[in-house]
Design a protein around this motif. Structure first.
Motif, PDB file in Angstrom:
ATOM      1  N   ILE A   1       0.871  -1.170   0.000  1.00 35.52           N
ATOM      2  CA  ILE A   1       0.000   0.000   0.000  1.00 35.52           C
ATOM      3  C   ILE A   1       0.909   1.221   0.000  1.00 35.52           C
ATOM      4  CG2 ILE A   1      -1.722   1.330   1.279  1.00 35.52           C
ATOM      5  CD1 ILE A   1      -2.844  -1.272   2.344  1.00 35.52           C
ATOM      6  N   ASN A   2       0.947   1.932  -1.123  1.00 39.43           N
ATOM      7  CA  ASN A   2       1.865   3.055  -1.286  1.00 39.43           C
ATOM      8  C   ASN A   2       1.114   4.352  -1.568  1.00 39.43           C
ATOM      9  OD1 ASN A   2       4.233   1.531  -1.039  1.00 39.43           O
ATOM     10  ND2 ASN A   2       4.211   0.969  -3.201  1.00 39.43           N
ATOM     11  N   GLY A   3       1.644   5.451  -1.039  1.00 38.03           N
ATOM     12  CA  GLY A   3       1.160   6.773  -1.407  1.00 38.03           C
ATOM     13  C   GLY A   3      -0.120   7.197  -0.716  1.00 38.03           C
ATOM     14  N   THR A   4      -0.743   8.245  -1.283  1.00 39.41           N
ATOM     15  CA  THR A   4      -1.985   8.789  -0.752  1.00 39.41           C
ATOM     16  C   THR A   4      -3.165   8.047  -1.385  1.00 39.41           C
ATOM     17  OG1 THR A   4      -2.321  10.459  -2.476  1.00 39.41           O
ATOM     18  CG2 THR A   4      -0.819  11.021  -0.676  1.00 39.41           C
ATOM     19  N   ASN A   5      -4.380   8.520  -1.095  1.00 38.39           N
ATOM     20  CA  ASN A   5      -5.547   7.919  -1.748  1.00 38.39           C
ATOM     21  C   ASN A   5      -5.872   8.606  -3.076  1.00 38.39           C
ATOM     22  OD1 ASN A   5      -6.552  10.352  -0.822  1.00 38.39           O
ATOM     23  ND2 ASN A   5      -8.473   9.487  -0.044  1.00 38.39           N
ATOM     24  N   GLY A   6      -4.968   9.471  -3.522  1.00 37.22           N
ATOM     25  CA  GLY A   6      -5.132  10.133  -4.809  1.00 37.22           C
ATOM     26  C   GLY A   6      -5.869  11.452  -4.744  1.00 37.22           C
ATOM     27  N   ALA A   7      -6.388  11.816  -3.566  1.00 33.54           N
ATOM     28  CA  ALA A   7      -7.142  13.065  -3.422  1.00 33.54           C
ATOM     29  C   ALA A   7      -6.273  14.196  -2.891  1.00 33.54           C
ATOM     30  CB  ALA A   7      -8.330  12.851  -2.485  1.00 33.54           C
ATOM     31  N   SER A   8      -5.092  13.870  -2.356  1.00 33.81           N
ATOM     32  CA  SER A   8      -4.187  14.881  -1.802  1.00 33.81           C
ATOM     33  C   SER A   8      -2.748  14.460  -2.060  1.00 33.81           C
ATOM     34  CB  SER A   8      -4.398  15.036  -0.287  1.00 33.81           C
ATOM     35  OG  SER A   8      -5.740  15.322   0.018  1.00 33.81           O
ATOM     36  N   PHE A   9      -1.863  15.464  -2.117  1.00 37.38           N
ATOM     37  CA  PHE A   9      -0.444  15.189  -2.311  1.00 37.38           C
ATOM     38  C   PHE A   9       0.381  16.154  -1.476  1.00 37.38           C
ATOM     39  CE2 PHE A   9      -2.504  13.493  -6.050  1.00 37.38           C
ATOM     40  CZ  PHE A   9      -1.902  12.247  -6.166  1.00 37.38           C
ATOM     41  N   HIS A  10       1.589  15.739  -1.162  1.00 41.97           N
ATOM     42  CA  HIS A  10       2.458  16.543  -0.314  1.00 41.97           C
ATOM     43  C   HIS A  10       2.933  17.805  -1.048  1.00 41.97           C
ATOM     44  CE1 HIS A  10       6.161  15.579  -2.504  1.00 41.97           C
ATOM     45  NE2 HIS A  10       5.779  14.328  -2.537  1.00 41.97           N
ATOM     46  N   PRO A  11       3.361  18.831  -0.287  1.00 44.52           N
ATOM     47  CA  PRO A  11       3.863  20.051  -0.924  1.00 44.52           C
ATOM     48  C   PRO A  11       5.255  19.846  -1.520  1.00 44.52           C
ATOM     49  CG  PRO A  11       4.136  20.187   1.450  1.00 44.52           C
ATOM     50  CD  PRO A  11       3.362  18.913   1.177  1.00 44.52           C
ATOM     51  N   VAL A  12       5.719  20.829  -2.245  1.00 42.79           N
ATOM     52  CA  VAL A  12       7.052  20.856  -2.860  1.00 42.79           C
ATOM     53  C   VAL A  12       7.247  19.606  -3.724  1.00 42.79           C
ATOM     54  CG1 VAL A  12       9.505  21.304  -2.471  1.00 42.79           C
ATOM     55  CG2 VAL A  12       7.834  22.050  -0.772  1.00 42.79           C
ATOM     56  N   VAL A  13       6.453  19.523  -4.766  1.00 37.30           N
ATOM     57  CA  VAL A  13       6.530  18.407  -5.716  1.00 37.30           C
ATOM     58  C   VAL A  13       7.538  18.762  -6.809  1.00 37.30           C
ATOM     59  CG1 VAL A  13       5.243  17.053  -7.412  1.00 37.30           C
ATOM     60  CG2 VAL A  13       4.158  17.728  -5.271  1.00 37.30           C
ATOM     61  N   THR A  14       8.421  17.832  -7.123  1.00 39.10           N
ATOM     62  CA  THR A  14       9.432  18.071  -8.157  1.00 39.10           C
ATOM     63  C   THR A  14       9.125  17.254  -9.409  1.00 39.10           C
ATOM     64  OG1 THR A  14      10.861  16.308  -7.287  1.00 39.10           O
ATOM     65  CG2 THR A  14      11.189  18.538  -6.419  1.00 39.10           C
ATOM     66  N   LYS A  15       9.710  17.681 -10.526  1.00 38.00           N
ATOM     67  CA  LYS A  15       9.426  17.032 -11.803  1.00 38.00           C
ATOM     68  C   LYS A  15      10.002  15.615 -11.884  1.00 38.00           C
ATOM     69  CE  LYS A  15       8.997  21.211 -14.621  1.00 38.00           C
ATOM     70  NZ  LYS A  15       9.505  21.978 -15.791  1.00 38.00           N
ATOM     71  N   ASP A  16      11.047  15.350 -11.131  1.00 35.19           N
ATOM     72  CA  ASP A  16      11.671  14.027 -11.194  1.00 35.19           C
ATOM     73  C   ASP A  16      11.100  13.062 -10.156  1.00 35.19           C
ATOM     74  OD1 ASP A  16      12.689  15.233  -8.974  1.00 35.19           O
ATOM     75  OD2 ASP A  16      14.797  14.815  -9.419  1.00 35.19           O
ATOM     76  N   GLU A  17      10.004  13.466  -9.533  1.00 35.95           N
ATOM     77  CA  GLU A  17       9.418  12.669  -8.459  1.00 35.95           C
ATOM     78  C   GLU A  17       8.475  11.595  -9.004  1.00 35.95           C
ATOM     79  OE1 GLU A  17       7.444  13.695  -4.108  1.00 35.95           O
ATOM     80  OE2 GLU A  17       8.163  15.266  -5.422  1.00 35.95           O
ATOM     81  N   ILE A  18       8.327  10.520  -8.239  1.00 38.10           N
ATOM     82  CA  ILE A  18       7.334   9.482  -8.530  1.00 38.10           C
ATOM     83  C   ILE A  18       6.208   9.639  -7.512  1.00 38.10           C
ATOM     84  CG2 ILE A  18       6.871   7.003  -8.707  1.00 38.10           C
ATOM     85  CD1 ILE A  18       9.834   6.587  -9.279  1.00 38.10           C
ATOM     86  N   LEU A  19       5.004   9.916  -7.994  1.00 39.57           N
ATOM     87  CA  LEU A  19       3.861  10.068  -7.103  1.00 39.57           C
ATOM     88  C   LEU A  19       3.109   8.748  -6.987  1.00 39.57           C
ATOM     89  CD1 LEU A  19       2.351  13.546  -8.114  1.00 39.57           C
ATOM     90  CD2 LEU A  19       3.967  13.010  -6.275  1.00 39.57           C
TER      91      LEU A  19
END
Length: 480
Positions: free
Chosen positions: A249-267
């Motif tokens: 079980i990885n990440g959020t539920n798709g309704a919210s995301f953490h701040p300071v998102v970078t282009k090379d990131e995997i969400l």
């Protein structure tokens, strides 16, 4: 003397300000300060804008359903490929507040259930919920699949289906197919197998209900933990798939995301609809209502066959039974129903699935799932979750109802769950971004002041030297 001192002090001051501005620009002090503030302030905490938006999203969310109406049922039973006509959308306003919210472990975690309610929107729909749709009978297909290897039950069920003229296909209203209808075959089985519910609907028990108990991390101990799913239904992993990696079980539920998102990131995101976690990668820069954002989309590798992406081997169920790229057999988490999930029109799937059904026309702009995120705050500017529900149809010797049908992944409907940021949230976000721009541009402002003062310094130097030059030229004239 005093005048000369003032001029050169002005020159020195302009030089120092210019050097300071350049140094601050090269060291990225202010962008880092802006990011640091966002990382510390955007947490799930009572009284914050981030918490309010997470607990009750202010932007209107819409769920659109598009059905595939079967136009050649008799030919399909004779072995021809299905021909379908897309009908829709049937649009619902979706309300999804977090309920039963309880903070845990010194406010580092928060438990909640995400209750969803759907209200039909006639003015945004192709027609009423009473529109009729002909499609494969999922209850019949599920029952036949469940009892196909049990000769006694198979014969009893087949005889009952013949008597009641229950076939492989059914015609039902949009409302019945989505929310509930009493199925005669399921009702018959319920008399001697009480565990079988006589009612069926693709989203039966999903309206005014939730998809389970969540515990989220608040982000207090690290900004990347903001709204990340810690446990779902009291479990930190799944148990449907055949590998530990696929059961994560990885990440959020798709309704919210953490701040300071970078282009090379995997969400990363966990989807209870798909019974798995998935991820999205940066695709391009976007602007939504004049706010800058990054578009993230799931790459084709997410649903690729295990031969293309070995990490997906665990999604082949039963073990080793891989259907191909672009589809996912979710029967293990759907009470054994032969449900296959995919992108609409088998977008990013194997061409064989597209060719097996007449009427499939995959297009990126209509069928791709995407999320547009403001990189500083992690606020979703625009998003569209697009999925397709399919049924695996095959010939079964013990059931004459399947005729000579060819094995096919039959599309039933596809959905588009979408949202666009509302104007009040735009105003709040603009205020935050304005503060960000002011801070980030301080070094450039200093450089500008330094250049301006340097220009003043040069002008003063020139004006200071001019009288000396003029008096020197006049001396010979006076002497003569």
């Amino acid at each position: 003397m005093f005048k000369s001192c003032f001029i050169y002090m002005c020159g020195l001051f302009s030089f120092l300000i210019l050097i300071l501005g350049i140094a601050l620009t090269l060291s990225s002090v202010f962008p880092k300060l802006v990011d640091s503030v966002a990382e510390k302030e955007i947490v799930l905490k009572n009284g914050t804008d981030a918490f309010d938006a997470w607990a009750d999203p202010p932007a209107p969310i819409y769920m659109q359903f598009y059905f595939f109406n079967l136009t050649n049922p008799l030919e399909v039973l004779d072995g021809d490929r299905p021909a379908v006509l897309e009908i829709g959308p049937y649009t619902y306003r979706e309300y999804r507040p977090m309920e039963e919210v309880t903070f845990q472990d010194n406010d580092t975690k928060v438990a909640a259930v995400n209750t969803k309610t759907y209200i039909f929107q006639p003015n945004m729909s192709r027609g009423p919920e009473s529109d009729l749709i002909r499609t494969v009978s999922i209850p019949a297909m599920t029952v036949m699949e469940r009892f196909k290897d049990d000769a006694f039950y198979a014969n009893v069920i087949s005889a009952y289906m013949k008597e009641k003229q229950i076939g492989l296909f059914t015609t039902r209203t949009v409302g019945e197919l989505l929310w509930k209808y009493e199925d005669p075959l399921l009702k018959f089985l319920n008399t001697f197998k009480p565990d079988i519910d006589p009612n069926f609907g693709l989203f039966y028990k999903s309206n005014a209900s939730n998809d389970g108990d969540y515990v989220f991390l608040t982000g207090q101990q690290g900004y990347k933990d903001f709204a990340r799913v810690d446990t779902w239904n009291n479990q930190s992993t799944l148990n449907w798939w055949t590998s530990d990696e696929c059961n994560m079980i990885n990440g959020t539920n798709g309704a919210s995301f953490h701040p300071v998102v970078t282009k090379d990131e995997i969400l990363y995101m966990f989807s209870s609809d798909l019974c798995r976690s998935l991820y999205a990668l940066f695709e391009k820069d976007v602007t939504v209502k004049r706010i800058p954002g990054y578009r993230f989309t799931p790459p084709s590798q997410v649903f690729a066959n295990s031969s293309v992406n070995p990490s997906n081997t665990g999604f082949c169920v039963p073990a080793g039974n891989c259907l191909g790229s672009g589809v996912l057999n979710v029967a293990p988490c759907k009470q054994g129903a032969p449900i296959i999930m995919s992108s609409p029109h088998f977008y990013q799937g194997d061409e064989k699935f597209v060719q097996a059904v007449f009427g499939m026309r995959p297009k990126k702009e209509y069928h791709q799932t995407f999320i547009d995120i403001n990189p500083l705050t992690g606020v979703i500017l625009q998003a569209a979750k697009r999925l397709q529900v399919n049924v695996f149809v095959e010939k079964m010797d013990r059931f004459s109802q399947t005729g000579n049908v060819n094995s096919v992944i039959f599309p039933v409907l596809h959905l588009n769950e979408s949202v666009v940021i509302d104007d009040s949230s735009v105003a709040k976000l603009n205020a935050v971004l304005m503060e960000q721009n002011v801070l980030i541009n301080i070094p450039f402002i200093l450089m500008g002041i330094g250049i301006l003062l340097g220009g003043v310094f040069m002008l003063l130097v020139c004006r200071h030297k001019m009288p000396e030059s003029t008096s020197a030229e006049r001396q010979p004239l006076l002497a003569s």
